[in-house]
Design an enzyme around this catalytic site. Structure first.
Site, PDB file in Angstrom:
ATOM      1  CD  GLU A  40      -3.046  -0.969   2.234  1.00 33.26           C
ATOM      2  OE1 GLU A  40      -2.847  -0.121   3.148  1.00 33.26           O
ATOM      3  OE2 GLU A  40      -3.992  -1.775   2.268  1.00 33.26           O
TER       4      GLU A  40
ATOM      5  CG  HIS B  76      -8.964   1.453   2.854  1.00 32.69           C
ATOM      6  ND1 HIS B  76      -8.025   2.316   2.340  1.00 32.69           N
ATOM      7  CD2 HIS B  76      -8.274   0.498   3.527  1.00 32.69           C
ATOM      8  CE1 HIS B  76      -6.826   1.910   2.689  1.00 32.69           C
ATOM      9  NE2 HIS B  76      -6.946   0.808   3.401  1.00 32.69           N
TER      10      HIS B  76
END
Length: 316
Positions: A171, A205
């Protein structure tokens, strides 16, 4: 930071590329039946706040085979995003060595060492929770710390590998290294890079709402919970992204944001009220430890995060 020459990328191109990186990263876990989740379509009325049990033919995100497939998927997606950066920078190569961006692509992506001070900022902020663990004798090598349970089982399990290693590393490479590289090539201001680019990280997300909705029964209450939890997650991942972007830009290295990401995943969300409730006789010292961490963080963030070799934060 801004140069008098024309930026190598337009800000619109930077937006599009950052969106592409998010699409590739998140999309990678939906491209294969091995990475996709599977839920029953049956509605289940449950007490509010209670998740249902997993059914036999379902695939949930913590299933070992799902985790393994997704780890491979996001690792591949990360490599693809890095490759795109190299392709983009190769297109801007010029004859003189100074503008040979491909040769410096690894540096732009943050694949360089950092000194120790940027790595200490996040633990300083968590002085309160660390002090509570000290009181609980749960820190490494204290009485209630167990190597088998707290290291082997937690970190070397497939869930631990995802939570504490692969997810933070991939990430940060994508949403800090790749995204901030294209914004830098577009000559975006530091403020835009710190406060705009993390919104892509937060948006990445949102897909968790799908899982929340199904795990809580596919009812109106489940939908409400999914929406609220997604908004909260978007908010705190964006705020965390602001911090990681700042660390990356100031240090010029991926190590500080990766270390911060790992550390926060390990520690979880601080719960001072709950901790004080467990140890009311330590209320003053716990409060002092939390206050020390916050004041120390605010005071040391700027001086400790800066590295002279950063490509992104050159002092004039």
């Amino acid at each position: 930071m801004h140069s008098e020459t024309k930026p190598l990328l337009s800000i619109t191109s930077a937006h599009l590329l950052s969106g592409l990186f998010a699409f590739i990263y998140v999309g990678s876990i939906y491209t294969s039946k091995n990475t996709r989740l599977r839920f029953s379509k049956r509605k289940v009325n449950l007490p509010e706040g209670q998740a249902r049990l997993k059914l036999q033919n379902e695939r949930w995100r913590d299933d070992p085979d799902v985790i393994k497939a997704r780890l491979l998927a996001v690792t591949s997606a990360t490599l693809i995003c890095c490759f795109i950066i190299f392709v983009v920078m190769k297109g801007f190569n010029r004859d003189d060595e100074i503008h040979n961006l491909t040769a410096n692509a690894w540096l732009y992506l943050g694949f360089t060492w950092s000194n120790a001070l940027p790595l200490l900022i996040t633990p300083l902020l968590f002085s309160g929770p660390l002090y509570v663990r000290f009181l609980e004798k749960a820190l490494p090598f204290q009485k209630d710390w167990d190597f088998e349970q707290d290291v082997v089982f937690r970190f070397l399990s497939i869930v631990g590998l995802r939570n504490y290693f692969v997810a933070p590393i991939t990430e940060e490479i994508v949403f800090r290294g790749c995204v901030l590289t294209v914004y830098h090539l577009a000559d975006a201001s530091r403020m835009k890079m710190i406060f705009l680019s993390p919104l892509v990280f937060g948006a990445a997300h949102i897909h968790h709402a799908f899982e929340t909705y199904h795990r809580y029964g596919r009812t109106a209450i489940a939908a409400k919970r999914a929406i609220i939890s997604t908004i909260i997650q978007f908010a705190y991942t964006s705020i965390f992204g602001f911090y990681c972007c700042y660390l990356f830009l100031r240090s010029g290295s991926l190590l500080p944001p990766i270390a911060a990401h790992m550390f926060c995943n390990i520690m979880g969300v601080p719960q001072p009220s709950y901790e004080i409730g467990l140890m009311p006789n330590r209320k003053l010292s716990i409060s002092a430890a939390y206050l020390f961490g916050i004041i120390g963080f605010v005071g040391m963030l700027k001086p400790w995060s800066y590295t002279d070799s950063s490509l992104y934060w050159q002092r004039s």
